[in-house]
Write a protein that holds these residues in place. Structure first.
Motif, short mmCIF file in Angstrom:
data_model
loop_
_atom_site.label_atom_id
_atom_site.label_comp_id
_atom_site.label_asym_id
_atom_site.label_seq_id
_atom_site.Cartn_x
_atom_site.Cartn_y
_atom_site.Cartn_z
N ARG A 85 0.83 -1.21 0.00
CA ARG A 85 0.00 0.00 0.00
C ARG A 85 0.86 1.26 0.00
O ARG A 85 0.59 2.22 -0.73
N GLN A 86 1.92 1.27 0.82
CA GLN A 86 2.78 2.45 0.88
C GLN A 86 3.51 2.70 -0.43
O GLN A 86 3.80 3.85 -0.76
N SER A 87 3.79 1.65 -1.17
CA SER A 87 4.47 1.84 -2.46
C SER A 87 3.55 2.51 -3.48
O SER A 87 4.03 3.14 -4.43
N PHE A 88 2.23 2.39 -3.29
CA PHE A 88 1.27 3.07 -4.16
C PHE A 88 0.83 4.42 -3.59
O PHE A 88 0.60 5.37 -4.33
N ASP A 89 0.66 4.48 -2.27
CA ASP A 89 0.03 5.64 -1.63
C ASP A 89 0.69 5.92 -0.28
O ASP A 89 0.14 5.61 0.77
N PRO A 90 1.90 6.49 -0.29
CA PRO A 90 2.67 6.63 0.96
C PRO A 90 2.03 7.52 2.00
O PRO A 90 2.26 7.35 3.20
N LYS A 91 1.21 8.49 1.59
CA LYS A 91 0.58 9.39 2.55
C LYS A 91 -0.84 8.96 2.93
O LYS A 91 -1.55 9.68 3.63
N ASN A 92 -1.23 7.78 2.47
CA ASN A 92 -2.53 7.22 2.85
C ASN A 92 -3.67 8.19 2.52
O ASN A 92 -4.54 8.48 3.34
N ILE A 93 -3.65 8.68 1.28
CA ILE A 93 -4.64 9.65 0.84
C ILE A 93 -5.92 8.98 0.34
O ILE A 93 -7.02 9.51 0.51
N LEU A 94 -5.80 7.81 -0.27
CA LEU A 94 -6.92 7.19 -0.99
C LEU A 94 -7.70 6.24 -0.08
O LEU A 94 -7.17 5.25 0.43
N ASN A 95 -8.98 6.54 0.12
CA ASN A 95 -9.87 5.72 0.95
C ASN A 95 -9.22 5.35 2.27
O ASN A 95 -9.23 4.19 2.70
N ARG A 96 -8.66 6.35 2.92
CA ARG A 96 -7.95 6.12 4.19
C ARG A 96 -8.88 5.45 5.22
O ARG A 96 -9.96 5.94 5.50
N GLY A 97 -8.41 4.35 5.76
CA GLY A 97 -9.14 3.68 6.82
C GLY A 97 -10.25 2.77 6.38
O GLY A 97 -10.95 2.19 7.22
N ARG A 98 -10.45 2.57 5.09
CA ARG A 98 -11.57 1.74 4.66
C ARG A 98 -11.36 0.26 4.98
O ARG A 98 -12.30 -0.45 5.30
N MET A 99 -10.11 -0.20 4.91
CA MET A 99 -9.86 -1.62 5.09
C MET A 99 -9.26 -1.96 6.45
O MET A 99 -9.20 -3.14 6.81
N THR A 100 -8.79 -0.96 7.21
CA THR A 100 -8.14 -1.22 8.48
C THR A 100 -8.72 -0.32 9.56
O THR A 100 -8.67 0.90 9.44
N ARG A 101 -9.24 -0.91 10.62
CA ARG A 101 -9.84 -0.15 11.69
C ARG A 101 -8.78 0.69 12.40
O ARG A 101 -7.70 0.21 12.73
N GLY A 102 -9.09 1.95 12.62
CA GLY A 102 -8.15 2.85 13.29
C GLY A 102 -7.24 3.60 12.34
O GLY A 102 -6.60 4.57 12.73
N ALA A 103 -7.18 3.16 11.08
CA ALA A 103 -6.27 3.81 10.12
C ALA A 103 -6.74 5.19 9.70
O ALA A 103 -5.99 5.97 9.16
N ALA A 104 -8.03 5.51 9.96
CA ALA A 104 -8.54 6.82 9.56
C ALA A 104 -8.21 7.91 10.56
O ALA A 104 -8.41 9.09 10.30
N ALA A 105 -7.72 7.52 11.72
CA ALA A 105 -7.44 8.52 12.77
C ALA A 105 -6.31 9.43 12.37
O ALA A 105 -5.37 9.01 11.71
#
Length: 412
Positions: free
Chosen positions: A392-412
């Motif tokens: 995921r980081q190799s595609f989207d290092p700043k977690n901009i795209l659908n942040r937190g959709r697949m991992t609980r707590g990742a949207a914080a």
């Protein structure tokens, strides 16, 4: 909430780069038909791809179609159907299950990666994705795959986009393989089998030389008949075991008769033909027995994948321990489970049983508060989770795209 409605891939690039600069995550949608699946996301900006809706190229003789990401799935399916072709993996329409309009898009179909009953023969959505154009979380456009069925293009990155739920890149165009639509189909219906006996019958049918393209079992506790899409089949409250055969009419008729004889030890088989058969499998594909407007519409629904040999026992344990209903697809390899409402959707119990069967479970339907409290997607072992995060980081290092959709707590 800000909605950014893009017109082309360049607009997508600019929107993603602006989001990176402001550290503002984006929710990626087509028509929003699957927004109720996944962990709730914390974002104030929506990237709307619905205007990217053109069919770029369709070559029926080459069995390929290239379409923009926001093209309505129903429109593309109608187009290829006019040439007697189809998406062989039977993409699931989540509208009935979620209670949303049936307006899914091509990119949504790929991002979700939900395949129907023919998956056991034709493969998953990712197996039919030949190429894609997308914008990464760096704000850069890239191409992966190709526009021919047999292509050698190095790393097959487009396969990663299938089932990624928009967390890796924003698809702008995809090329898909299509297949000829069968001339005819027949479904054998066995009645009154329990889950274990049905699993044996489905295993025997799938291991036979008769080229079965669908195998499903509906326990008698799984459905009220009204609104199920099963027609007269669902009125007797009997367990139903369904086996589908497709192809040239003469071949299908011969194979169906031979399979019925081969399974005679499991009881007499009723035969459904063509339209009646197609209606039943459409209902199974879209899980209409657990539809949002039906008797079980308020119940959470889990999608469980496990080894087919374990499916019967796993489903029976879940139904017994929760009082819920289950549906078996793919010969028992896919279980849809509707469970009585609880604040945690019985997540701990479900995953305990699923882990013991070496499977994984996804919470497809539940209220937002429930999805905040539990892991919607099955937690991965440490090593696999680390690998997934590096991808995921190799595609989207700043977690901009659908942040937190697949991992609980990742949207914080």
């Amino acid at each position: 909430m800000d909605t950014l409605k893009v017109r082309d891939a360049r607009d997508v690039e600019q929107a993603v780069r602006a989001a990176i600069a402001s550290d503002q995550p984006l929710e990626i949608i087509g028509h929003g038909s699957k927004r109720l699946i996944g962990q709730p996301m914390a974002t104030n900006a929506v990237l709307d791809l619905s205007a990217l809706n053109a069919v770029t190229a369709y070559e029926p003789n080459e069995l390929i179609v290239t379409v923009q990401a926001g093209a309505p799935l129903a429109d593309v399916a109608s187009l290829i159907d006019s040439k007697s072709q189809q998406f062989a993996f039977e993409p699931v329409d989540t509208g009935p299950l979620l209670g949303t309009p049936e307006i899914g898009t091509i990119a949504g179909m790929i991002a979700a990666g939900l395949a129907g009953p023919r998956r056991i023969k034709a493969g998953a959505a990712r197996d039919h994705l030949l190429g894609a154009q997308a914008v990464s979380g760096f704000g850069d456009s890239f191409k992966t795959g190709g526009k021919v069925v047999k292509n050698v293009t190095g790393y097959d990155l487009c396969k990663l986009l299938a089932g990624s739920w928009g967390t890796l890149a924003v698809m702008t165009e995809v090329t898909l393989k299509v297949m000829p639509r069968p001339e005819s189909e027949r479904t054998l219906v066995l009645r009154g089998l329990d889950a274990i006996a049905a699993n044996r019958a489905m295993t025997a049918a799938l291991g036979s030389p008769f080229d079965v393209s669908g195998a499903a079992h509906l326990p008698n506790s799984a459905f009220p008949s009204e609104g199920s899409g099963l027609g007269e089949l669902g009125t007797g409250r009997e367990a139903l075991t369904l086996l589908r055969l497709e192809g040239i009419t003469a071949s299908v008729a011969h194979r169906a008769d031979a399979l019925a004889k081969a399974l005679s030890a499991h009881g007499p088989a009723q035969m459904l033909e063509d339209a009646a058969s197609a209606a039943v499998w459409s209902s199974i594909r879209d899980v209409k027995l657990f539809a949002a407007n039906g008797a079980l519409g308020a119940w959470p629904v889990w999608r469980i994948v496990c080894p087919p040999a374990s499916g019967g026992a796993l489903g029976e344990r879940l139904a017994r321990d929760t009082g819920g209903g289950v549906i078996y697809d793919w010969g028992g390899g896919l279980i849809w489970a509707a469970l009585p409402p609880r604040p945690d959707a019985r997540a701990a119990l479900v995953r305990q049983h699923v882990d013991a069967a070496f499977g994984h479970a996804t919470l497809i339907r539940a209220p937002e508060q429930v999805r905040r409290n539990v892991d919607v997607f099955h937690p991965q072992p440490g090593g696999l989770a680390g690998l997934s995060e590096r991808v995921r980081q190799s595609f989207d290092p700043k977690n901009i795209l659908n942040r937190g959709r697949m991992t609980r707590g990742a949207a914080a």
